[in-house]
Scaffold this motif. Structure first.
Motif, PDB file in Angstrom:
ATOM      1  N   ILE A 150       0.668  -0.822   0.325  1.00  0.00           N
ATOM      2  CA  ILE A 150      -0.236  -0.010   0.097  1.00  0.00           C
ATOM      3  C   ILE A 150       1.333   1.078  -0.271  1.00  0.00           C
ATOM      4  O   ILE A 150       0.203   2.269  -0.709  1.00  0.00           O
ATOM      5  N   VAL A 151       1.906   1.102   0.638  1.00  0.00           N
ATOM      6  CA  VAL A 151       2.918   2.529   0.859  1.00  0.00           C
ATOM      7  C   VAL A 151       4.193   2.300   0.052  1.00  0.00           C
ATOM      8  O   VAL A 151       4.039   3.612  -0.632  1.00  0.00           O
ATOM      9  N   ALA A 152       4.074   1.278  -0.502  1.00  0.00           N
ATOM     10  CA  ALA A 152       5.013   1.362  -1.719  1.00  0.00           C
ATOM     11  C   ALA A 152       4.261   1.904  -3.264  1.00  0.00           C
ATOM     12  O   ALA A 152       4.289   2.782  -3.565  1.00  0.00           O
ATOM     13  N   ALA A 153       3.315   1.523  -3.209  1.00  0.00           N
ATOM     14  CA  ALA A 153       2.211   1.845  -4.382  1.00  0.00           C
ATOM     15  C   ALA A 153       1.196   3.164  -4.520  1.00  0.00           C
ATOM     16  O   ALA A 153       2.001   4.079  -5.251  1.00  0.00           O
ATOM     17  N   ALA A 154       1.182   3.936  -3.004  1.00  0.00           N
ATOM     18  CA  ALA A 154       1.046   5.375  -3.042  1.00  0.00           C
ATOM     19  C   ALA A 154       2.121   6.332  -3.428  1.00  0.00           C
ATOM     20  O   ALA A 154       2.285   7.174  -4.185  1.00  0.00           O
ATOM     21  N   LEU A 155       3.857   5.661  -2.677  1.00  0.00           N
ATOM     22  CA  LEU A 155       4.320   6.053  -2.817  1.00  0.00           C
ATOM     23  C   LEU A 155       4.659   6.749  -4.608  1.00  0.00           C
ATOM     24  O   LEU A 155       5.165   7.491  -4.835  1.00  0.00           O
ATOM     25  N   LEU A 156       5.382   5.470  -5.142  1.00  0.00           N
ATOM     26  CA  LEU A 156       5.153   5.476  -6.290  1.00  0.00           C
ATOM     27  C   LEU A 156       4.721   6.326  -7.098  1.00  0.00           C
ATOM     28  O   LEU A 156       4.855   7.227  -8.548  1.00  0.00           O
ATOM     29  N   GLN A 157       2.969   5.902  -6.739  1.00  0.00           N
ATOM     30  CA  GLN A 157       2.239   6.735  -7.385  1.00  0.00           C
ATOM     31  C   GLN A 157       2.061   8.471  -7.317  1.00  0.00           C
ATOM     32  O   GLN A 157       1.775   9.341  -8.046  1.00  0.00           O
ATOM     33  N   LEU A 158       2.340   8.649  -5.998  1.00  0.00           N
ATOM     34  CA  LEU A 158       2.810  10.071  -5.860  1.00  0.00           C
ATOM     35  C   LEU A 158       3.916  10.920  -6.461  1.00  0.00           C
ATOM     36  O   LEU A 158       3.472  11.793  -7.012  1.00  0.00           O
ATOM     37  N   VAL A 159       4.889  10.321  -7.002  1.00  0.00           N
ATOM     38  CA  VAL A 159       6.162  10.485  -7.388  1.00  0.00           C
ATOM     39  C   VAL A 159       5.817  10.794  -8.858  1.00  0.00           C
ATOM     40  O   VAL A 159       6.215  12.392  -9.378  1.00  0.00           O
ATOM     41  N   VAL A 160       5.097   9.808  -9.852  1.00  0.00           N
ATOM     42  CA  VAL A 160       4.593   9.693 -11.000  1.00  0.00           C
ATOM     43  C   VAL A 160       3.844  11.282 -11.096  1.00  0.00           C
ATOM     44  O   VAL A 160       4.109  12.074 -12.345  1.00  0.00           O
ATOM     45  N   GLU A 161       3.104  11.410 -10.212  1.00  0.00           N
ATOM     46  CA  GLU A 161       1.771  12.525 -10.493  1.00  0.00           C
ATOM     47  C   GLU A 161       2.223  14.370 -10.424  1.00  0.00           C
ATOM     48  O   GLU A 161       2.428  14.692 -11.175  1.00  0.00           O
ATOM     49  N   LEU A 162       3.514  13.921  -8.887  1.00  0.00           N
ATOM     50  CA  LEU A 162       4.392  15.230  -8.692  1.00  0.00           C
ATOM     51  C   LEU A 162       5.005  15.498 -10.573  1.00  0.00           C
ATOM     52  O   LEU A 162       5.199  17.174 -10.758  1.00  0.00           O
ATOM     53  N   ARG A 163       6.129  14.443 -10.624  1.00  0.00           N
ATOM     54  CA  ARG A 163       6.523  14.168 -12.467  1.00  0.00           C
ATOM     55  C   ARG A 163       5.565  15.147 -13.020  1.00  0.00           C
ATOM     56  O   ARG A 163       6.301  15.987 -13.563  1.00  0.00           O
ATOM     57  N   LEU A 164       5.044  14.445 -13.676  1.00  0.00           N
ATOM     58  CA  LEU A 164       3.755  15.013 -14.663  1.00  0.00           C
ATOM     59  C   LEU A 164       3.018  16.250 -14.382  1.00  0.00           C
ATOM     60  O   LEU A 164       2.968  17.359 -15.315  1.00  0.00           O
ATOM     61  N   ALA A 165       2.791  16.480 -13.241  1.00  0.00           N
ATOM     62  CA  ALA A 165       2.426  18.585 -12.480  1.00  0.00           C
ATOM     63  C   ALA A 165       3.540  18.943 -12.672  1.00  0.00           C
ATOM     64  O   ALA A 165       3.675  20.620 -12.581  1.00  0.00           O
TER      65      ALA A 165
END
Length: 89
Positions: A22-37
């Protein structure tokens, strides 16, 4: 035997040393979203990756050499992030 995207991500996160899916998926998604933004630049991403690698190396199996394990973790972490960014971009 071919792994689907979810199985591959789970397998890679485990190999990198991120134990909580859960933490891993959230961290990965957060990094991707912050990069895209365009909120997280390359230097910021590198600092996050360094923190993950350092924690993984500290918890490495005792039979593994630190340098070899660190190189493996870095490569797998890069693959995880690049793959996630490619799917989103």
């Amino acid at each position: 035997m071919s792994l689907d995207e979810s199985e591959l991500r789970s397998h890679l996160m485990d190999l990198v040393g991120i134990r909580s899916p859960i933490v891993a998926a959230a961290l990965l998604q957060l990094v991707v979203e912050l990069r895209l933004a365009e909120v997280l630049d390359t230097k910021g991403l590198e600092r996050i990756k360094e923190a993950i690698v350092a924690a993984a190396v500290q918890r490495r199996p005792s039979h593994r050499f630190a340098a070899d394990f660190e190189m493996e973790v870095r490569a797998k972490l890069d693959r995880l992030i690049a793959g996630s960014e490619a799917r989103k971009g």
